[in-house]
Design an enzyme around this catalytic site. Structure first.
Site, PDB file in Angstrom:
ATOM      1  N   THR A   8       0.859  -1.194   0.000  1.00 31.01           N
ATOM      2  CA  THR A   8       0.000   0.000   0.000  1.00 31.01           C
ATOM      3  C   THR A   8       0.897   1.247   0.000  1.00 31.01           C
ATOM      4  O   THR A   8       2.002   1.220   0.549  1.00 31.01           O
ATOM      5  CB  THR A   8      -0.961   0.028   1.215  1.00 31.01           C
ATOM      6  OG1 THR A   8      -0.208   0.241   2.413  1.00 31.01           O
ATOM      7  CG2 THR A   8      -1.755  -1.259   1.353  1.00 31.01           C
ATOM      8  N   ALA A  10       2.385   2.604  -2.609  1.00 32.84           N
ATOM      9  CA  ALA A  10       3.598   2.176  -3.335  1.00 32.84           C
ATOM     10  C   ALA A  10       4.034   3.162  -4.403  1.00 32.84           C
ATOM     11  O   ALA A  10       5.060   2.937  -5.055  1.00 32.84           O
ATOM     12  CB  ALA A  10       3.332   0.816  -3.975  1.00 32.84           C
ATOM     13  N   ILE A  14       9.062   5.663   0.387  1.00 28.66           N
ATOM     14  CA  ILE A  14       9.607   4.395   0.889  1.00 28.66           C
ATOM     15  C   ILE A  14       8.947   3.205   0.175  1.00 28.66           C
ATOM     16  O   ILE A  14       9.618   2.220  -0.157  1.00 28.66           O
ATOM     17  CB  ILE A  14       9.404   4.326   2.425  1.00 28.66           C
ATOM     18  CG1 ILE A  14      10.190   5.458   3.094  1.00 28.66           C
ATOM     19  CG2 ILE A  14       9.834   2.977   2.981  1.00 28.66           C
ATOM     20  CD1 ILE A  14       9.727   5.831   4.489  1.00 28.66           C
ATOM     21  N   TYR A 187      -0.664  11.198  14.629  1.00 24.84           N
ATOM     22  CA  TYR A 187       0.315  10.367  13.900  1.00 24.84           C
ATOM     23  C   TYR A 187       0.979   9.394  14.876  1.00 24.84           C
ATOM     24  O   TYR A 187       1.004   8.181  14.651  1.00 24.84           O
ATOM     25  CB  TYR A 187       1.345  11.275  13.228  1.00 24.84           C
ATOM     26  CG  TYR A 187       2.383  10.542  12.413  1.00 24.84           C
ATOM     27  CD1 TYR A 187       2.102  10.109  11.116  1.00 24.84           C
ATOM     28  CD2 TYR A 187       3.656  10.289  12.920  1.00 24.84           C
ATOM     29  CE1 TYR A 187       3.064   9.436  10.365  1.00 24.84           C
ATOM     30  CE2 TYR A 187       4.620   9.626  12.181  1.00 24.84           C
ATOM     31  CZ  TYR A 187       4.318   9.203  10.897  1.00 24.84           C
ATOM     32  OH  TYR A 187       5.270   8.533  10.150  1.00 24.84           O
TER      33      TYR A 187
HETATM   34  N1  LIG Z   1       9.463   9.698   5.807  1.00 32.61           N
HETATM   35  C1  LIG Z   1       9.790   9.369   7.037  1.00 32.61           C
HETATM   36  O1  LIG Z   1      10.728   9.931   7.628  1.00 32.61           O
HETATM   37  C2  LIG Z   1       9.024   8.319   7.741  1.00 32.61           C
HETATM   38  C3  LIG Z   1       7.928   7.707   7.195  1.00 32.61           C
HETATM   39  N2  LIG Z   1       7.256   6.720   7.891  1.00 32.61           N
HETATM   40  C4  LIG Z   1       6.119   6.037   7.282  1.00 32.61           C
HETATM   41  O2  LIG Z   1       6.464   5.548   6.013  1.00 32.61           O
HETATM   42  C5  LIG Z   1       5.282   5.341   5.258  1.00 32.61           C
HETATM   43  C6  LIG Z   1       5.510   5.839   3.857  1.00 32.61           C
HETATM   44  O3  LIG Z   1       5.641   7.245   3.891  1.00 32.61           O
HETATM   45  P1  LIG Z   1       6.716   8.059   3.045  1.00 32.61           P
HETATM   46  O4  LIG Z   1       7.250   7.212   1.964  1.00 32.61           O
HETATM   47  O5  LIG Z   1       7.621   8.692   3.988  1.00 32.61           O
HETATM   48  O6  LIG Z   1       5.807   9.230   2.484  1.00 32.61           O
HETATM   49  P2  LIG Z   1       5.076   9.437   1.071  1.00 32.61           P
HETATM   50  O7  LIG Z   1       4.134  10.541   1.302  1.00 32.61           O
HETATM   51  O8  LIG Z   1       6.056   9.533  -0.014  1.00 32.61           O
HETATM   52  O9  LIG Z   1       4.310   8.064   0.888  1.00 32.61           O
HETATM   53  C7  LIG Z   1       3.078   7.806   1.468  1.00 32.61           C
HETATM   54  C8  LIG Z   1       2.330   6.896   0.527  1.00 32.61           C
HETATM   55  O10 LIG Z   1       1.077   6.569   1.129  1.00 32.61           O
HETATM   56  C9  LIG Z   1       0.063   6.844   0.187  1.00 32.61           C
HETATM   57  N3  LIG Z   1      -1.201   7.137   0.815  1.00 32.61           N
HETATM   58  C10 LIG Z   1      -1.495   8.133   1.674  1.00 32.61           C
HETATM   59  N4  LIG Z   1      -2.789   8.088   1.984  1.00 32.61           N
HETATM   60  C11 LIG Z   1      -3.315   7.041   1.315  1.00 32.61           C
HETATM   61  C12 LIG Z   1      -4.601   6.492   1.208  1.00 32.61           C
HETATM   62  N5  LIG Z   1      -5.652   7.019   1.860  1.00 32.61           N
HETATM   63  N6  LIG Z   1      -4.789   5.404   0.439  1.00 32.61           N
HETATM   64  C13 LIG Z   1      -3.758   4.870  -0.237  1.00 32.61           C
HETATM   65  N7  LIG Z   1      -2.520   5.358  -0.216  1.00 32.61           N
HETATM   66  C14 LIG Z   1      -2.311   6.427   0.567  1.00 32.61           C
HETATM   67  C15 LIG Z   1       0.582   8.023  -0.606  1.00 32.61           C
HETATM   68  O11 LIG Z   1      -0.151   8.163  -1.814  1.00 32.61           O
HETATM   69  P3  LIG Z   1      -0.343   9.604  -2.538  1.00 32.61           P
HETATM   70  O12 LIG Z   1       0.852   9.808  -3.377  1.00 32.61           O
HETATM   71  O13 LIG Z   1      -1.600   9.425  -3.304  1.00 32.61           O
HETATM   72  O14 LIG Z   1      -0.458  10.618  -1.437  1.00 32.61           O
HETATM   73  C16 LIG Z   1       2.014   7.596  -0.806  1.00 32.61           C
HETATM   74  O15 LIG Z   1       2.124   6.674  -1.841  1.00 32.61           O
HETATM   75  C17 LIG Z   1       4.171   6.055   6.011  1.00 32.61           C
HETATM   76  O16 LIG Z   1       3.399   5.097   6.703  1.00 32.61           O
HETATM   77  C18 LIG Z   1       4.914   6.926   7.011  1.00 32.61           C
HETATM   78  O17 LIG Z   1       4.183   7.170   8.167  1.00 32.61           O
HETATM   79  C19 LIG Z   1       7.655   6.338   9.120  1.00 32.61           C
HETATM   80  C20 LIG Z   1       8.731   6.919   9.715  1.00 32.61           C
HETATM   81  C21 LIG Z   1       9.508   7.950   9.083  1.00 32.61           C
HETATM   82  C1  LIG Z   2      18.024  19.591  10.917  1.00 35.08           C
HETATM   83  C2  LIG Z   2      17.307  20.777  11.392  1.00 35.08           C
HETATM   84  C3  LIG Z   2      18.122  21.963  11.698  1.00 35.08           C
HETATM   85  C4  LIG Z   2      15.979  20.843  11.545  1.00 35.08           C
HETATM   86  C5  LIG Z   2      14.997  19.763  11.285  1.00 35.08           C
HETATM   87  C6  LIG Z   2      14.041  19.645  12.403  1.00 35.08           C
HETATM   88  C7  LIG Z   2      12.818  18.808  12.151  1.00 35.08           C
HETATM   89  C8  LIG Z   2      12.099  19.269  10.902  1.00 35.08           C
HETATM   90  C9  LIG Z   2      13.145  17.310  12.154  1.00 35.08           C
HETATM   91  C10 LIG Z   2      13.849  16.893  13.459  1.00 35.08           C
HETATM   92  C11 LIG Z   2      13.404  15.474  13.753  1.00 35.08           C
HETATM   93  C12 LIG Z   2      12.668  15.053  12.508  1.00 35.08           C
HETATM   94  C13 LIG Z   2      11.802  13.835  12.491  1.00 35.08           C
HETATM   95  C14 LIG Z   2      10.713  13.740  11.661  1.00 35.08           C
HETATM   96  C15 LIG Z   2      10.329  14.897  10.797  1.00 35.08           C
HETATM   97  C16 LIG Z   2      11.355  16.041  10.713  1.00 35.08           C
HETATM   98  C17 LIG Z   2      11.956  16.328  12.073  1.00 35.08           C
HETATM   99  C18 LIG Z   2      10.840  16.766  13.007  1.00 35.08           C
HETATM  100  C19 LIG Z   2       9.803  12.523  11.663  1.00 35.08           C
HETATM  101  C20 LIG Z   2       8.669  12.898  12.582  1.00 35.08           C
HETATM  102  C21 LIG Z   2       9.196  12.204  10.294  1.00 35.08           C
HETATM  103  C22 LIG Z   2       8.214  11.075  10.359  1.00 35.08           C
HETATM  104  C23 LIG Z   2       8.496  10.004  11.350  1.00 35.08           C
HETATM  105  O1  LIG Z   2       7.744   9.041  11.379  1.00 35.08           O
HETATM  106  C24 LIG Z   2       9.586  10.103  12.337  1.00 35.08           C
HETATM  107  C25 LIG Z   2      10.337   8.808  12.561  1.00 35.08           C
HETATM  108  C26 LIG Z   2      10.545  11.265  12.112  1.00 35.08           C
HETATM  109  C27 LIG Z   2      11.329  11.552  13.391  1.00 35.08           C
HETATM  110  C28 LIG Z   2      12.309  12.666  13.275  1.00 35.08           C
END
Ligand SMILES: NC(=O)C1=CN([C@@H]2O[C@H](COP(=O)(O)OP(=O)(O)OC[C@H]3O[C@@H](n4cnc5c(N)ncnc54)[C@H](OP(=O)(O)O)[C@@H]3O)[C@@H](O)[C@H]2O)C=CC1
Ligand SMILES: CC(C)=CCC[C@@H](C)[C@H]1CC[C@H]2C3=C(CC[C@]12C)[C@@]1(C)CCC(=O)[C@@H](C)[C@@H]1CC3
Length: 334
Positions: A8, A10, A14, A187
């Site tokens: 999902t 995709a 990631i 979240y």
């Molecule tokens: N980026 C990060 O630092 C982190 C990310 N994660 C988790 O990783 C996962 C992937 O996120 P990430 O790759 O970062 O972000 P993206 O926004 O690039 O990817 C999210 C994906 O989820 C899809 N999506 C969102 N809502 C729906 C929905 N209602 N139905 C179907 N698909 C949906 C999006 O589709 P669309 O393009 O249509 O929006 C997109 O393909 C998430 O679960 C996020 O919480 C966890 C920790 C850290």
């Molecule tokens: C590097 C500098 C100067 C600033 C960046 C601060 C924040 C924007 C950054 C610090 C920790 C980050 C973080 C996430 C988003 C961006 C930050 C808040 C996440 C919440 C993104 C989604 C997740 O699921 C977490 C694992 C991330 C945790 C750390």
């Protein structure tokens, strides 16, 4: 035998990087990209076929935040495949994120600075809203839609992998308010709930051959993270991010690195995995990727309670949907 993998969310970030990595691992795979937007899904499919021209890549329309869409998509999956070897529950949202700059600068000079950069604890809130099913949007997308999908596809499934987060925190979740209607950490709450649900699924279903795992991809630069700050700010701090990455292994930064644990789990025997562990994608200062299990802060009893509450909500949601469908049929006849 050709293995079937459904992912999902995709079409970007990631999820898309995982698709690339899985096709590189096994070119015989049948990948099914489950996405809400078919144009974006087509673009992702084309990108995958550019690097893996003989790959089997199917598309499935799925809005994981809509009950009706999940039920229709599940019907379609059952019609297309006899089994799903891996179901990656990866789609996720973080709507209207707000960074508390005050807390961030305080955190910079505290003992918790490394933790703050790894988990965003205490510096990030969101504003959630109700969706058209009457559910909180973050809960519906990150957790409940995936739960419903699992329930619908259960006989076809053997491995589940949740993309959770180190932002998941026990104190952000309340069993009395599992949808997080009250707070501003929807979240974190939804990710903690997915950790609990994974444990509950292992407790209930391992004996029937269904195994569930959770991962954290680290901090990855994707659409989700770019949504947290204005784009000029990201451009400004990008060099700092790469610098921090030398000192902290949770700054995986690229989607390829973030997909490390998802890929690693694909190669593991499920019986060898720890149901209480979250598997973290980590990247060393020299750029080496690896996966590390870390114990989750969850109670088995509480995870069972959450599981029962989700079953109750499922009943309620199905009843409501069939009443709505019946009403529609009546008005169509009139
Ligand atoms: N980026 C990060 O630092 C982190 C990310 N994660 C988790 O990783 C996962 C992937 O996120 P990430 O790759 O970062 O972000 P993206 O926004 O690039 O990817 C999210 C994906 O989820 C899809 N999506 C969102 N809502 C729906 C929905 N209602 N139905 C179907 N698909 C949906 C999006 O589709 P669309 O393009 O249509 O929006 C997109 O393909 C998430 O679960 C996020 O919480 C966890 C920790 C850290
Ligand atoms: C590097 C500098 C100067 C600033 C960046 C601060 C924040 C924007 C950054 C610090 C920790 C980050 C973080 C996430 C988003 C961006 C930050 C808040 C996440 C919440 C993104 C989604 C997740 O699921 C977490 C694992 C991330 C945790 C750390």
């Amino acid at each position: 035998m050709e293995r079937v993998v459904l992912i999902t969310g995709a079409n970007s970030g990631i999820g898309l990087a995982l698709c690339e990595r899985l096709l590189t691992e096994d070119s015989q795979l049948r990948l099914c990209l489950a996405c809400r937007n078919m144009q974006r899904a087509e673009a992702a499919r084309s990108a995958l076929l550019t690097s893996h021209s003989n790959a089997h890549v199917d598309l499935l329309q799925l809005d994981v935040g809509s009950v009706q869409s999940v039920l229709s998509a599940a019907q379609e999956v059952k019609a297309r495949y006899n089994r799903i070897d891996f179901l990656y529950l990866n789609a996720g949202i973080m709507p209207n994120p707000q960074l508390d700059l005050n807390a961030f600068f305080k955190g910079l000079f505290s003992r918790n600075v490394v933790r703050m950069f790894a988990t965003a604890e205490g510096i990030l809130t969101q504003q959630d809203r109700l969706n058209s099913d009457g559910l909180q949007e973050v809960f519906a997308t990150n957790l409940f839609g995936h739960f419903l999908l699992i329930r619908e596809l259960e006989p076809l499934l053997s491995r589940l992998v949740w993309t959770s987060s180190s932002n998941a925190r026990r104190s952000a979740f309340s069993m009395e308010d599992m949808q997080h209607r009250e707070g501003r950490e929807s979240y974190s709450s939804s990710k903690y709930a997915s950790d609990m649900l994974s444990l509950a699924l292992n407790r209930q279903k391992n004996s029937q051959g269904l195994f569930s795992s959770v991962i954290c991809p680290g901090l990855v630069m994707t659409n989700l993270t770019y949504g947290i700050l204005p784009s000029f700010f990201w451009t400004l701090i990008m060099p700092v991010m790469w610098l921090i990455r030398i000192f902290t292994n949770t700054f995986t930064l690229t989607p390829h690195n973030g997909a490390e644990a998802l890929h690693w789990l694909f190669l593991q025997n499920p019986e060898s995995l720890d149901p209480r562990a979250k598997y973290h994608s980590l990247t060393s200062g020299l750029g080496t990727n690896y996966t590390q299990p870390r114990q989750m802060d969850i109670d088995e009893g509480a995870s069972d309670v959450l599981y029962s509450k989700l079953l109750e909500l499922e009943k309620e949601v199905r009843r409501k949907l069939s009443e709505e469908n019946a009403d529609e049929e009546i008005s169509a006849v009139k």
